[in-house]
Motif scaffolding. Structure first.
Motif, PDB file in Angstrom:
ATOM      1  N   THR A   1       0.821  -1.221   0.000  1.00 43.03           N
ATOM      2  CA  THR A   1       0.000   0.000   0.000  1.00 43.03           C
ATOM      3  C   THR A   1       0.849   1.263   0.000  1.00 43.03           C
ATOM      4  OG1 THR A   1      -0.044  -0.029   2.415  1.00 43.03           O
ATOM      5  CG2 THR A   1      -1.879  -1.122   1.292  1.00 43.03           C
TER       6      THR A   1
ATOM      7  N   VAL B   1     -14.565   3.677  10.372  1.00 41.13           N
ATOM      8  CA  VAL B   1     -14.555   4.920   9.574  1.00 41.13           C
ATOM      9  C   VAL B   1     -13.857   6.011  10.387  1.00 41.13           C
ATOM     10  CG1 VAL B   1     -15.966   6.780   8.597  1.00 41.13           C
ATOM     11  CG2 VAL B   1     -16.687   4.404   8.303  1.00 41.13           C
TER      12      VAL B   1
ATOM     13  N   ALA C   1     -10.137   5.436  10.537  1.00 39.22           N
ATOM     14  CA  ALA C   1      -9.462   5.756   9.263  1.00 39.22           C
ATOM     15  C   ALA C   1      -9.354   7.273   9.102  1.00 39.22           C
ATOM     16  CB  ALA C   1     -10.232   5.135   8.100  1.00 39.22           C
ATOM     17  N   ASP C   2     -10.423   7.997   9.500  1.00 38.05           N
ATOM     18  CA  ASP C   2     -10.384   9.468   9.441  1.00 38.05           C
ATOM     19  C   ASP C   2      -9.297  10.010  10.372  1.00 38.05           C
ATOM     20  OD1 ASP C   2     -12.467   9.410   7.682  1.00 38.05           O
ATOM     21  OD2 ASP C   2     -14.011   9.999   9.148  1.00 38.05           O
TER      22      ASP C   2
ATOM     23  N   GLU D   1      -5.912   9.684   8.927  1.00 36.48           N
ATOM     24  CA  GLU D   1      -5.691  10.731   7.918  1.00 36.48           C
ATOM     25  C   GLU D   1      -5.369  12.063   8.573  1.00 36.48           C
ATOM     26  OE1 GLU D   1      -8.748  11.144   4.863  1.00 36.48           O
ATOM     27  OE2 GLU D   1      -8.490   9.003   4.450  1.00 36.48           O
TER      28      GLU D   1
ATOM     29  N   ARG E   1      -1.753   7.300   5.878  1.00 43.09           N
ATOM     30  CA  ARG E   1      -2.704   6.533   5.077  1.00 43.09           C
ATOM     31  C   ARG E   1      -2.825   5.129   5.666  1.00 43.09           C
ATOM     32  NH1 ARG E   1      -1.553   5.211   0.308  1.00 43.09           N
ATOM     33  NH2 ARG E   1       0.665   5.706   0.393  1.00 43.09           N
ATOM     34  N   LEU E   2      -3.905   4.464   5.294  1.00 44.29           N
ATOM     35  CA  LEU E   2      -4.201   3.156   5.890  1.00 44.29           C
ATOM     36  C   LEU E   2      -3.494   2.018   5.142  1.00 44.29           C
ATOM     37  CD1 LEU E   2      -5.873   1.502   7.950  1.00 44.29           C
ATOM     38  CD2 LEU E   2      -7.752   1.512   6.297  1.00 44.29           C
TER      39      LEU E   2
ATOM     40  N   LEU F   1     -15.078  -1.122   4.156  1.00 44.20           N
ATOM     41  CA  LEU F   1     -14.608   0.253   4.341  1.00 44.20           C
ATOM     42  C   LEU F   1     -13.077   0.335   4.245  1.00 44.20           C
ATOM     43  CD1 LEU F   1     -13.451   2.333   6.795  1.00 44.20           C
ATOM     44  CD2 LEU F   1     -14.987   3.205   5.039  1.00 44.20           C
TER      45      LEU F   1
ATOM     46  N   GLU G   1     -12.092   0.244   0.738  1.00 44.29           N
ATOM     47  CA  GLU G   1     -12.369   1.534   0.082  1.00 44.29           C
ATOM     48  C   GLU G   1     -11.284   2.542   0.381  1.00 44.29           C
ATOM     49  OE1 GLU G   1     -16.216   2.964   1.403  1.00 44.29           O
ATOM     50  OE2 GLU G   1     -17.116   1.058   0.757  1.00 44.29           O
ATOM     51  N   ARG G   2     -10.745   2.462   1.593  1.00 45.60           N
ATOM     52  CA  ARG G   2      -9.701   3.418   1.986  1.00 45.60           C
ATOM     53  C   ARG G   2      -8.291   2.954   1.585  1.00 45.60           C
ATOM     54  NH1 ARG G   2     -11.346   7.300   5.954  1.00 45.60           N
ATOM     55  NH2 ARG G   2     -13.575   7.522   5.650  1.00 45.60           N
TER      56      ARG G   2
END
Ligand code: PLP
Length: 443
Positions: A141, A202, A205-206, A209, A214-215, A243, A246-247
Motif C-alpha cells: 500500500t 470509519v 481511518a479518518d 488521515e 494513510r491506511l 470500508l 475503500e480506503r
C-alpha cells in the motif's frame, strides 16, 4: 488492570505460603530468568508431564486442561511425536533446498482456505507471521497506518507489539496505529453491531488521515479473544472490511486464536463473517507445540513483496515443524474434530449456562466451538468484576481445572480447551465452574 498487566498473573505479594518445592523453583526461576516472565494463578502450577487433555504435577495429580489452544490434538500426541521424530532422523533443513514435505503441506494447508487465499509463507511464531503480514501490507500500500482493536494482542516483535494495546500502558502505541472498540455484547444496547463497528472503523481511518497517515491494514482476531471473546453476531466484520478496502488498506485476519476449527464452524474464524482476508496469520495450534506459523494470502501480495524484498526465515518451514503441522491436519481430519468441536462445544455452552444460571453477577455466557467466555459483573449487571473473575479462576485451579481470564477489564473467564476435549470432560469442567462461582463473592 493488575500490576502485572496480565489477567490471572501470579503476584508474589498476593499469594500465601507456597509449597516448598514450588517456592524453591520459583526463586531459581526469578534469579535466572528475571522480571520478564509471568506465571498463571495465585498458586502457580508446577507440571512435570501431560497427556491428552490433562497436565500432571510432581505428585501425580491431574489437572484438566480447559485453557490451552496449542496442544489442540492433545498433549504428547503420539502421531505428532512419531512424525517429528521420524523427520528429525531423516532430514531437517530450511526452505532454500527443495524438499517434499514442505510443498505437500503447503498445498494441503491452502486447500483448507477459500479460493483466492492460495499461497503460504512459513514462520516460527504468531508474532513473526503478524510482523511479516504487516510488512507486506505496508509494502503493497505504500502506507503505514494500522487499525486494530482496543485490547488486542498480536505479538512480541516491535511491529506486533505496536498493535497490541493489551500489553499495558507502558507499551507504546504509535500515532500511526488507531484503536477501535470491539463490539460489547453486554453494554452496547440496541442497534446493529456491524454498523456500529463499521462506524468506529470509519472514525479510525479518518483519525489516521488527520494524523497524516494513510491506511495500510486493518488487523483483527476473528474471535476478538483479548477483547473478551466476541463471536456474535456473525457478519459484523463485513462492513468494516469493505470500508478498509475503500480506503486502500488490506484486511489481515489474525487466526492465531480462532483458526484450525477452534470455533467449530469451518476451518477459519473469518468465515463466520463471510469476509475474505487479504492476508491470514496462523500460529499457536498449527504444530501442536512445535514452533511454526504462517501467512496465507492472495498470490499478488506475495508476488510483489517477494520479488522486491528478500525474505528468508531460517527455521520457518523447517521439515520437523512441518511434519508436526501435517500430523495436526491428519488428526483434525482423521478424528473428525470439526464436527466434534461443534457438538462438544454446544454441550459445553449449555453446561456453562446451567452452571451459572441464577447468578446476577453473570452478565453473559458466550462462545462458539471450543472457545467460551463467562463475563462477570457487579450487581448493576454492567460494571466489570475482575476480582471475582480472578477468584473463580483460582478456585477452579484449586479444583484442578485450568482456565484463565481475559478482556479489556479482565472480567471474562476464558475457556478454551484442546480440541480433543471430549464430552466426558464437560461435567467436571462445568461442576468446577459452578462450585467456583458459588464460593466467590459477588460483592
Ligand atoms: C491473536 C494472536 N495473535 C498473535 C499472537 C502471537 O503469537 P506468538 O505468541 O506465537 O508469537 C498471539 C499470541 O497469543 C495471539 O493470541
Amino acid at each position: 488492570m493488575s500490576p502485572t498487566y496480565m489477567a490471572n498473573g501470579f503476584d508474589a505479594a498476593e499469594s500465601g505460603d507456597l509449597p516448598a518445592t514450588t517456592a524453591h523453583l520459583l526463586e531459581r526461576r526469578d534469579r535466572a530468568m528475571g522480571a520478564t516472565y509471568r506465571l498463571f494463578y495465585r498458586e502457580p502450577v508446577h507440571v512435570v508431564r501431560a497427556e491428552g487433555v490433562h497436565l500432571y504435577d510432581a505428585d501425580g495429580r491431574d489437572y484438566l486442561d480447559a485453557y490451552n489452544n496449542v496442544p489442540v490434538v492433545g498433549h504428547a500426541n503420539a502421531r505428532v511425536q512419531r512424525r517429528v521424530s521420524e523427520q528429525l532422523g531423516r532430514l531437517n533443513t530450511h526452505t532454500r533446498y527443495l524438499t517434499d514435505n514442505v510443498v505437500d503441506y503447503a498445498e494441503r494447508l491452502v486447500a483448507t482456505f477459500p479460493p483466492g487465499l492460495d499461497q503460504v509463507v512459513f514462520g516460527c511464531s504468531g508474532s513473526d507471521a503478524v510482523d511479516l503480514a504487516l510488512r507486506i501490507a505496508r509494502y503493497r500500500t505504500g502506507a503505514r497506518g494500522v487499525i486494530a482493536t482496543r485490547h488486542a494482542y498480536h505479538g512480541t516483535t516491535t511491529a506486533a507489539a505496536e498493535i497490541s494495546p493489551s500489553l499495558g500502558p507502558h507499551n507504546v502505541i504509535p500515532d500511526y496505529v488507531v484503536l477501535v472498540d470491539a463490539p460489547d455484547p453486554v453494554r452496547d444496547g440496541e442497534g446493529d453491531a456491524g454498523e456500529r463497528f463499521r462506524h468506529s472503523v470509519v472514525a479510525a481511518a479518518d483519525e489516521l488521515e488527520r494524523r497524516g497517515h494513510r491506511l495500510a491494514a486493518f488487523i483483527v482476531d476473528a474471535a476478538l479473544s483479548s477483547d473478551g471473546l466476541v463471536v456474535e453476531p456473525t457478519g459484523f466484520l463485513r462492513g468494516a472490511v469493505d470500508l478498509v478496502r475503500e480506503r486502500g488498506g488490506l484486511y489481515i485476519g489474525d487466526e492465531v486464536q480462532s483458526g484450525f476449527v477452534r470455533l467449530g464452524a469451518g476451518w477459519w474464524g473469518f468465515a463466520r463473517h463471510d469476509v475474505l482476508p487479504d492476508l491470514v496469520v496462523l500460529g499457536k495450534p498449527m504444530g501442536n507445540g512445535l514452533p511454526i506459523s504462517a501467512v496465507v494470502g492472495r498470490p499478488e501480495h506475495f508476488a510483489d513483496f517477494g520479488a522486491h524484498v528478500r525474505y528468508f526465515n531460517t527455521f520457518g518451514g523447517n521439515n520437523a515443524s512441518i511434519a508436526a503441522a501435517d500430523a495436526v491436519l491428519d488428526e483434525i481430519e482423521g478424528r473428525g474434530l470439526l464436527q466434534r468441536v461443534s457438538e462438544v462445544g454446544q454441550m459445553l455452552g449449555n453446561a456453562l449456562r446451567a452452571a451459572t444460571k441464577g447468578d446476577a453477577g453473570i452478565a453473559e455466557v458466550r462462545g462458539s466451538g471450543l472457545f467460551w467466555a463467562v463475563e462477570l459483573v457487579r450487581d448493576d449487571g454492567m460494571t466489570p468484576h475482575p476480582e471475582r473473575a480472578a477468584a473463580v479462576v483460582n478456585a477452579m485451579r484449586e479444583r484442578r481445572v485450568l482456565i484463565s481470564a481475559s478482556g479489556r477489564d479482565e472480567n471474562v473467564l476464558k475457556i478454551r480447551p484442546p480440541l480433543v476435549f471430549g464430552r466426558e470432560y464437560v461435567d467436571r469442567l462445568a461442576t468446577a465452574v459452578e462450585e467456583a462461582i458459588g464460593v466467590s463473592t459477588r460483592a
